[in-house]
Design an enzyme around this catalytic site. Structure first.
Site, PDB file in Angstrom:
ATOM      1  N   LYS A 162      31.289  24.260  14.592  1.00  0.00           N
ATOM      2  CA  LYS A 162      31.075  25.573  15.222  1.00  0.00           C
ATOM      3  C   LYS A 162      32.065  26.591  14.660  1.00  0.00           C
ATOM      4  O   LYS A 162      33.229  26.273  14.430  1.00  0.00           O
ATOM      5  CB  LYS A 162      31.204  25.444  16.742  1.00  0.00           C
ATOM      6  CG  LYS A 162      30.123  24.519  17.326  1.00  0.00           C
ATOM      7  CD  LYS A 162      30.161  24.477  18.830  1.00  0.00           C
ATOM      8  CE  LYS A 162      29.163  23.440  19.319  1.00  0.00           C
ATOM      9  NZ  LYS A 162      28.275  23.895  20.350  1.00  0.00           N
ATOM     10  N   HIS A 220      34.325  15.646  21.851  1.00  0.00           N
ATOM     11  CA  HIS A 220      34.343  17.100  21.647  1.00  0.00           C
ATOM     12  C   HIS A 220      35.579  17.760  22.270  1.00  0.00           C
ATOM     13  O   HIS A 220      36.237  18.584  21.652  1.00  0.00           O
ATOM     14  CB  HIS A 220      33.107  17.747  22.282  1.00  0.00           C
ATOM     15  CG  HIS A 220      31.805  17.191  21.784  1.00  0.00           C
ATOM     16  ND1 HIS A 220      31.588  16.866  20.476  1.00  0.00           N
ATOM     17  CD2 HIS A 220      30.639  16.929  22.433  1.00  0.00           C
ATOM     18  CE1 HIS A 220      30.345  16.425  20.331  1.00  0.00           C
ATOM     19  NE2 HIS A 220      29.753  16.439  21.504  1.00  0.00           N
TER      20      HIS A 220
HETATM   21  C1  BG6 Z   1      26.321  16.354  22.754  1.00  0.00           C
HETATM   22  C2  BG6 Z   1      26.199  15.628  24.073  1.00  0.00           C
HETATM   23  O1  BG6 Z   1      27.235  15.696  21.928  1.00  0.00           O
HETATM   24  O2  BG6 Z   1      26.768  17.683  23.003  1.00  0.00           O
HETATM   25  C3  BG6 Z   1      25.236  16.355  24.992  1.00  0.00           C
HETATM   26  O3  BG6 Z   1      25.727  14.307  23.838  1.00  0.00           O
HETATM   27  C4  BG6 Z   1      25.650  17.793  25.159  1.00  0.00           C
HETATM   28  O4  BG6 Z   1      25.174  15.713  26.260  1.00  0.00           O
HETATM   29  C5  BG6 Z   1      25.872  18.454  23.793  1.00  0.00           C
HETATM   30  O5  BG6 Z   1      24.612  18.475  25.847  1.00  0.00           O
HETATM   31  C6  BG6 Z   1      26.462  19.847  23.940  1.00  0.00           C
HETATM   32  O6  BG6 Z   1      26.510  20.436  22.682  1.00  0.00           O
HETATM   33  P1  BG6 Z   1      26.240  21.973  22.467  1.00  0.00           P
HETATM   34  O7  BG6 Z   1      26.447  22.222  21.022  1.00  0.00           O
HETATM   35  O8  BG6 Z   1      24.820  22.216  22.925  1.00  0.00           O
HETATM   36  O9  BG6 Z   1      27.207  22.697  23.351  1.00  0.00           O
END
Ligand code: BG6
Length: 451
Positions: A162, A220
């Protein structure tokens, strides 16, 4: 890359491949980044009609419309794959495991064995979650190292693709006005939030065994933390960047169950493939500590959850109050300076500071003013998707934004105490901001979530 290469997506007709990987590859191709791409092969048990519709719309279709019937568990599938590989002499082979994490081990073992018969340069890309706890992550690393070198392994975390996250380095390390303030003398606390309005979207089978800690916090969120809190690397080389992240993660105290709030949204138990009476958390909030000279006694609060009132992903660095604010002269509350790195709903960086109210009196209560850098408006066009950036890095062999083996194990160690802790599970109503206890976690320290 100068050499010809082919990409093999295991789980090639799955959701991730259809929604993210194949479209990202097409965009990269159209922008001229994949001149040496031979073909993208989608490997799956059966050809899925929506995959077929998608790949026939991708240009040029001969690059993307390549289906290979493949069952991860069957040796015959690997023999079939071997026949294709034999025709790709001299090419680099990129294998992307876009599979259910429960299949990683089998796929790696069988693929690893098959590749022993080939001398082609190779890369293996592996999605999260990497293991299910510290022990299984170690085992997975050992298995990987049986067949691959660390420099051939790309453990992917799409958050690092990102735009905002990649900007943290520049903000921190290229600006005296921030770099000089980035430590315990000036920072009051840090918040990292990734909340979502969506639920588990039919992924019950995976999610019920994972939960919010394994799905978001261990990967994350700890990566966002690393970018915010690590020391500057001596130079911008992948290994030096990863060394600093590892150093930081070693200083993170294991999360205490007493400083953790787990929640589950009402109605979760009715979702498809969720076990009866499941205690899986769909929400988690923690207070975390970093034991090093830069961050000693600065609390880091992290929160993530599903089915909340909105989608918001951001990191807020909140600075200490000035010793004797102007605001104290009036009957008004001083606001603390903040810098917010947001990835969703927008990729933006916002600096909150105190100013005289516009056209107001000279001596007046300061008001909070926000200066914003919204990346998409600034460049005037859609920003590349996270997967686009990361796939290009894989092709070009830049591992700066990928997780190293020792790093992923440390990340598991940090969350290990709360994985199986019997901390109470608080039920929350969908569409709210989660369990009240998550708000008390900050209130106790005289703070509040910035959401
Ligand atoms: C993924 C998770 O890694 O990230 C999901 O498995 C989550 O549960 C997603 O919804 C969120 O990512 P982003 O980029 O949509 O914020």
């Amino acid at each position: 890359m100068n050499r010809k290469f082919s990409i093999f997506i295991l789980g090639g007709t799955g959701d991730l491949a259809k929604r993210k990987l194949l479209p990202a590859l097409e965009r990269l191709y159209k922008e001229g980044h994949l001149k040496n791409l031979h073909k993208v092969y989608s490997l799956a048990r059966k050809e899925d009609p929506s995959w077929k519709v998608l790949v026939s719309s991708l240009e040029p279709s001969e690059k993307f419309d390549n289906f290979l019937q493949f069952d991860v568990n069957l040796d015959s599938s690997y023999h079939h794959l071997g026949r294709i590989l034999r025709e790709l002499k001299g090419q680099e082979l990129i294998f992307y495991l876009a599979l259910s994490p429960f299949l990683f081990e089998t796929a790696l073992r069988k693929l690893g064995r098959l590749l022993r018969d080939f001398t082609n340069p190779r890369k293996i890309v592996i999605e999260k979650p990497f293991g299910f706890d510290t022990a299984s992550a170690r085992k997975l690393n050992q298995l990987l190292y049986t067949y691959f070198l660390e420099e051939e392994i790309y453990r992917i975390d799409h958050f690092l693709g990102k735009e905002t996250i990649q900007n943290i380095f520049s903000v921190r390390f290229s600006n005296t006005i921030f770099e000089s303030l980035w430590h315990r003398n000036f920072v009051d606390h840090v918040q990292i939030v990734a909340i979502e309005d969506i639920g588990i979207e039919g992924r019950g089978e995976y999610y019920d065994k994972a939960g919010a800690i394994r799905d978001m916090l261990q990967n994350h969120m700890l990566q966002m933390l690393s970018f915010l809190a690590m020391e500057p690397p001596c130079c911008m080389y992948p290994e030096f960047i990863r060394d600093e992240k590892v150093k930081l993660l070693r200083s993170v105290r294991k999360i205490s169950p007493e400083e953790t709030v787990k929640g589950q949204y009402e109605g979760y138990l009715l979702e498809k493939a969720v076990r009866e009476g499941s205690k899986t958390e769909t929400f988690v909030a923690v207070k975390l500590h970093i034991d090093n000279p830069r961050w000693q006694d600065v609390p880091f609060y992290l929160m993530t959850g599903k089915r909340l009132s909105k989608k918001l992903s951001q990191m807020a660095v909140v600075f200490k109050e000035v010793p004797r604010s102007f605001a104290n002269l009036f009957d008004c509350m001083p606001n603390q300076n903040k810098i917010i790195f947001q990835t969703s709903p927008k990729n933006k960086i916002a600096i909150h500071f105190e100013l005289r109210p516009p056209a107001g009196k000279f001596i007046a209560c300061p008001v909070e003013t926000v200066m914003e850098y919204d990346m998409e408006s600034y460049v005037g066009k859609k920003l590349p998707e996270a997967y686009e950036t990361l796939i290009l890095d894989i092709i070009e062999g830049d591992r700066s934004l990928f997780i190293r083996g020792d790093e992923v194990e440390l990340m598991w160690e940090i969350v290990q105490p709360i994985l199986e802790s019997d901390a109470p599970l608080h039920i929350y109503k969908p569409g709210t901001l989660g369990p009240e206890q998550a708000h008390l976690l900050l209130q106790k320290d005289g703070k509040a979530w910035i959401i």
